[in-house]
Design a protein around this motif. Structure first.
Motif, PDB file in Angstrom:
ATOM      1  N   LEU A 143      64.884  43.929  26.741  1.00  0.00           N
ATOM      2  CA  LEU A 143      66.014  42.929  26.451  1.00  0.00           C
ATOM      3  C   LEU A 143      65.818  41.783  25.954  1.00  0.00           C
ATOM      4  N   ALA A 166      68.822  44.103  16.868  1.00  0.00           N
ATOM      5  CA  ALA A 166      67.527  43.997  17.713  1.00  0.00           C
ATOM      6  C   ALA A 166      66.333  44.126  16.980  1.00  0.00           C
ATOM      7  N   PHE A 179      69.241  37.037  22.051  1.00  0.00           N
ATOM      8  CA  PHE A 179      69.962  37.357  21.061  1.00  0.00           C
ATOM      9  C   PHE A 179      70.166  36.216  20.010  1.00  0.00           C
ATOM     10  N   GLN A 209      78.021  46.319  18.924  1.00  0.00           N
ATOM     11  CA  GLN A 209      76.715  46.629  20.135  1.00  0.00           C
ATOM     12  C   GLN A 209      75.831  47.543  19.340  1.00  0.00           C
ATOM     13  N   THR A 243      71.393  45.350  22.164  1.00  0.00           N
ATOM     14  CA  THR A 243      71.724  43.976  21.928  1.00  0.00           C
ATOM     15  C   THR A 243      73.187  44.167  21.492  1.00  0.00           C
TER      16      THR A 243
END
Length: 438
Positions: free
Chosen positions: A196, A244, A199, A294, A270
């Motif tokens: 994760l 991502a 962003f 997404q 992300t």
């Protein structure tokens, strides 16, 4: 980025590959030989001056220790230093010019990539699944979503402008279900480690994966609107990620990886943000082309000799998601003119959309070879000894979540206006089997 020595020794070959992409070698390379010669001459002269300076410094020391006058040699040393400073400045300027020249050159496509100018010249290499037959006229996803009350484009426009979406109720849950399903599949069955990442990233990260400097207009930048300058980075230098791929690939920027840990397989969910500056007027209806969407991304770091096999494996991982969701698709090998800037070879997976009667890209799976690794300085030591080498990087969507969402609406629609939930998603939807009109 291409290796300088390779370009120098294979300039004609590089020019041919650029023409195959539809690019103008002269515009990208300029007078490469002249720039390279001037740069190398400045570096050689600087090295010669440094050697002479060191020699004079030694002689000055010897004279002083013996009590002799070293004034003349000290004056020569001073003059030499001024000349050396000027040469260093010239060499640094030419070196920077060379780096910027190399940064403009796209990757060279593999020999098996078909020649072509546009998506019309791409080659379908595989088709999977039967297109469903309907006893009614299938509708596009924007009509289905609106009638079910799960997609609100009008309020999204009020909130943020065009190319945004609001998902509601079962629509929002379906988006979340797809993310969780994809991540679970890739981690538990395909051997990826979940990441994760942030962003927002800095310019150096976008440079490393090839988005900067070429594609700056397609990105959203935060802060004071300062101009991007290669090699110059500030603390307030932030961009919203377009994929991502950027933060995940740059996790290992400026690092030397342990060969025994390769391949490294990472997956990440992300949101993605794209200005789509070059897509004005395209796909204005529905959620095909959004400023925010997404995605679940797949990224690999591999040994060069393994990258072909790992590219096929990554593409199969993405295809598996489509097959489990019972969505017909085709695999397309992109031609030279349609292959992305950083890629050497790319497969696009295109899902069938019966409401629009077309196949649309839902994943782009690319082998970048050493192109990104050289820009981001990601290396490994083969055999644990000898010279460090660049890894090969690969990535692909596994999948674009919004496009998977709309593909389900269009493929699983029923005559009564409802949408069937694919079997594998029902546990993620609390057992819900269909989305009905409320």
């Amino acid at each position: 980025m291409l290796d300088l020595g390779f370009v120098r020794n294979n300039l004609t070959f590089v020019e041919e590959k650029l023409r195959a992409r539809g690019a103008d070698p002269a515009a990208l390379l300029g007078d490469f030989h002249s720039l390279d010669a001037r740069r190398r001459e400045a570096i050689t002269q600087a090295e010669q001056f440094k050697a002479r300076r060191n020699e004079l410094s030694q002689q000055v020391g010897n004279l002083k220790r013996s009590g002799q006058d070293a004034t003349a040699l000290m004056e020569e040393t001073k003059a030499l230093k001024e000349q050396l400073d000027a040469l260093d400045t010239t060499a640094a300027s030419l070196d920077d010019e060379m780096r910027q020249s190399l940064a403009r050159i796209p990757n060279l496509t593999r020999d098996e990539v078909p020649a072509g100018k546009s998506e019309e010249d791409n080659v379908c290499v595989k088709t999977w699944g039967e297109k469903r037959h309907y006893d009614f006229t299938p509708r596009p996803h924007w009509e289905i979503g609106e009638s079910l009350g799960i997609l609100d484009l009008e309020r999204a426009t009020k909130l943020s402008g065009a190319r945004f979406a609001v998902y509601k109720g079962a629509g929002a849950r379906l988006e979340r279900a797809l993310i969780n399903f994809m991540l679970d599949r890739h981690t538990a069955h395909h051997g990826y480690t979940e990441i994760l990442p942030p962003f927002m990233v800095n310019s150096k990260s976008l440079y490393g994966t090839g988005q900067l400097p070429k594609f700056g207009d397609d990105l959203f930048r935060c802060g004071d609107g300062m101009e991007f300058v290669p090699g110059e980075y500030r603390d307030n230098d932030h961009w919203l990620i377009p994929t991502a791929e950027v933060p995940v690939t740059n996790l290992y920027r400026d690092e030397i990886l342990d060969e025994s840990k390769l391949p490294i397989n990472l997956t990440a969910y992300t949101p993605c943000f794209r200005a789509e500056a070059g897509a004005a007027g395209k796909d204005t209806r529905g959620i095909i082309r959004q400023h925010q969407f997404q995605k679940v991304e797949l990224v690999k770091f591999v040994r060069p000799e393994d990258s072909d096999a790992e590219h096929e494996k990554l593409t199969r991982n993405a295809e598996t998601i489509l097959e489990m969701l019972e969505l017909p698709y085709r695999r397309v090998l992109l031609c030279t003119g349609d292959t992305g800037f950083s890629a050497a070879k790319t497969y696009d997976l295109e899902v069938w959309l019966p409401g629009q009667g077309v196949y649309r890209e839902i994943s782009s799976c690319s082998n970048f070879e050493a192109f990104q690794a050289r820009r981001a300085n990601i290396r490994y030591k083969p055999g644990g000894k000898g010279k460090n080498e660049f890894v090969h990087t690969l990535n692909g969507s596994g999948l674009a979540v919004g496009r998977t969402w709309l593909a389900i609406l269009e493929n699983c629609q029923r005559a009564d206006g409802s949408v069937r939930i694919p079997d594998v998603l029902r546990p993620y939807m609390g057992g819900l089997e269909r989305i009905d009109i409320q």
